[in-house]
Design an enzyme around this catalytic site. Structure first.
Site, PDB file in Angstrom:
ATOM      1  N   HIS A 323      32.611 -35.073  71.301  1.00 34.60           N
ATOM      2  CA  HIS A 323      31.220 -34.932  71.723  1.00 34.60           C
ATOM      3  C   HIS A 323      30.625 -36.285  72.130  1.00 34.60           C
ATOM      4  O   HIS A 323      30.005 -36.413  73.189  1.00 34.60           O
ATOM      5  CB  HIS A 323      30.408 -34.309  70.581  1.00 34.60           C
ATOM      6  CG  HIS A 323      28.929 -34.461  70.728  1.00 34.60           C
ATOM      7  ND1 HIS A 323      28.195 -33.757  71.660  1.00 34.60           N
ATOM      8  CD2 HIS A 323      28.039 -35.258  70.068  1.00 34.60           C
ATOM      9  CE1 HIS A 323      26.915 -34.103  71.567  1.00 34.60           C
ATOM     10  NE2 HIS A 323      26.791 -35.010  70.608  1.00 34.60           N
ATOM     11  N   GLU A 368      20.216 -34.890  74.296  1.00 37.04           N
ATOM     12  CA  GLU A 368      21.224 -33.879  73.957  1.00 37.04           C
ATOM     13  C   GLU A 368      21.266 -32.708  74.947  1.00 37.04           C
ATOM     14  O   GLU A 368      22.341 -32.230  75.291  1.00 37.04           O
ATOM     15  CB  GLU A 368      20.975 -33.325  72.544  1.00 37.04           C
ATOM     16  CG  GLU A 368      21.253 -34.314  71.413  1.00 37.04           C
ATOM     17  CD  GLU A 368      22.730 -34.673  71.234  1.00 37.04           C
ATOM     18  OE1 GLU A 368      23.584 -34.097  71.922  1.00 37.04           O
ATOM     19  OE2 GLU A 368      23.018 -35.571  70.418  1.00 37.04           O
TER      20      GLU A 368
HETATM   21 FE   LIG Z   1      24.959 -35.996  70.120  1.00 36.55          FE
END
Ligand SMILES: [Fe+2]
Length: 490
Positions: A323, A368
């Site tokens: 990620h 995000e």
């Molecule tokens: Fe993140």
């Protein structure tokens, strides 16, 4: 588990995916709420006046006999007994349960005075007479039981003033870790948990300024990385914003990124330093919102180093290096975006829990899950999207609502952490988003005005005229130099 096949199908497949999409738990906003529960600002235990559990108990409880104090919050810390590690926490939580005390928050970290041991912080809702039974039972299974009370006299939460202070920004949200989270795909895999702990230990031992130790990744970890890398990179040319595409290609060209090898954080950090001045430091798991955002103020990104479980390559309930490296790093290499990220971080220093929650919400819907408009098309720049094959397609489809970015509205927007977001926010440019954020931040009620000094890598408090005059003088000198060169060139 998300699969490429299922998310490529018609729009109706998005609905199907939403129903089976595993719970996303790495929510910084939820962490911010938890921060509010833990303390009146900082989770730094040094901000709590503490008392040994045996000799001092709050008189208020004695005087409240007969009154329902069920919802009174208490903060208790303890360390693991002998070499029991997280098993001590499991035993302690059983004691809390037997005492009918509702545990609302758990954190862990290495003991400050014993690197081989681990200590825990538990926030719970107490019941009448709890102190007569809980501490003495806890002491049977753990060491150093301490009751903490909130210091209401402390008006400003602690925040790091210099980069080395980031060594103290290490408060983890342990409940998402495979040792405690029953839904974690690695929960019943002892070998995975041990491997994750071994890699996370690097972060516990790390101190600012040290090179980040390299990890020899296993064949299984490399295979997981390759799967995630190749699956996502298929979508980047059509779904990612141009900044992400540019720096992702550059990372590949410079040999830092490859589907066949998991990049080492030290190499990635050096790349970032050369592009935007950002750097990485290893982190052992999901940090509290306050600690995570504070690091951004110093252009430091706290980055996990372990790899998600191999049975769930397209989803992880906690952040992992897939990620961070595929979603965040290419964006942090862009100077404009780096500045945007740092300004959120500076804004977070010393603010109230309420404002931390709002800033964490802004972070959620931008860094995000943010979208941007480029050349008449909507593209993704949020790392949560750029590292999630299914949601990346969903966000750019006609199914969710796409609203223009407006910080005052975004900061109070309810977020979704069980499935895909129903709403995404679209910014016209990072330059415009920065200007909007600056306007928003200027309205935050904060007793101190702060500035990051890149030369000393420290936070300056703008508290008197002479400090401001000196900074203005430095800026004027720089401006004069630039204007002189500019006038020669035009
Ligand atoms: Fe993140």
């Amino acid at each position: 588990m998300e699969t490429k096949k299922s998310t490529i199908q018609s729009n109706s497949s998005f609905d199907a995916m939403a129903n089976v999409y595993p719970t996303r738990k790495q929510s910084l906003i939820e962490d911010a709420h938890r921060d509010s529960v833990v303390s009146n600002g900082s989770v730094d235990l040094t901000s709590y006046p503490s008392c040994e559990s045996d000799d001092v108990f709050p008189e208020e409880y004695e005087s409240e006999k007969g009154i329902d104090v069920e919802k009174k919050k208490q903060c208790i810390t303890f360390s693991a007994k002998d070499d029991m590690g997280f098993a001590s926490l499991t035993q302690a939580l059983k004691i809390f349960e037997k005492c009918q005390m509702n545990v609302t928050h758990v954190e862990s970290r290495k003991c400050r005075n014993d690197n081989n041991n681990v200590e825990f912080l538990v926030e719970c809702e107490t019941r009448n007479g709890w102190y007569k039974v809980l501490p003495k039972n806890l002491k049977k299974v753990v060491n150093n039981v301490t009751i903490h009370r909130k210091d209401t006299s402390q008006r400003l939460p602690w925040f790091p003033r210099k980069t080395t202070d980031l060594d103290k920004c290490n408060h983890l949200m342990s409940h998402f870790e495979p040792d405690l989270d029953h839904d974690h795909p690695g929960f019943s895999d002892k070998a995975y948990r041990e491997r994750r702990t071994k890699i996370a230990d690097i972060a516990f031992k790390y101190r600012h300024g040290q090179p980040i130790p390299r990890v020899e990744y296993s064949e299984e970890e490399r295979s997981t990385w390759k799967h995630v890398y190749t699956t996502l990179s298929d979508l980047f040319p059509t779904h990612a914003c141009k900044e992400h595409i540019r720096y992702f290609k550059m990372l590949e060209k410079e040999g830092v990124y490859s589907p066949d090898r998991i990049p080492q954080l030290e190499d990635v950090s050096n790349f970032l330093k050369s592009q935007s001045g950002f750097q990485l430091r290893p982190v052992a798991g999901l940090l509290t919102a306050r600690d995570f955002l504070a690091s951004l103020a110093f252009r430091v990104f706290q980055c996990t180093q372990y790899v998600r479980h191999h049975t769930s390559p397209m989803h992880t309930p906690e952040p992992d290096c897939c990620h961070e490296l595929l979603g965040h790093v290419p964006m942090l290499a862009d100077p404009e975006f780096a500045q945007f990220s740092q300004e959120i971080g500076i804004a977070s220093l010393g603010v109230s829990d309420e404002d931390i929650t709002k800033l964490a919400t802004l972070y959620w819907f931008t860094v995000e899950f943010g979208l941007c408009r480029q050349d008449g098309q909507i593209k993704a720049y949020g790392a949560g999207l750029l590292s999630a094959y299914g949601e990346l397609q969903f966000a750019l489809s006609d199914q969710p609502e796409q609203r223009p970015f407006d910080p005052s509205k975004v900061s109070v927007q309810e977020y979704q952490d069980q499935t895909y977001q129903p709403i995404y926010y679209v910014t016209e440019s990072f330059e415009k988003a920065k200007a909007q954020m600056r306007k928003y931040v200027s309205n935050i009620n904060k007793p101190l005005q702060l500035r990051y000094n890149p030369f000393t890598q420290s936070i300056e408090v703008l508290e008197d005229i002479s400090t401001i005059r000196k900074i203005l003088g430095d800026v004027k000198n720089e401006l004069d130099t630039l204007l002189t060169v500019y006038e020669r060139l035009v």
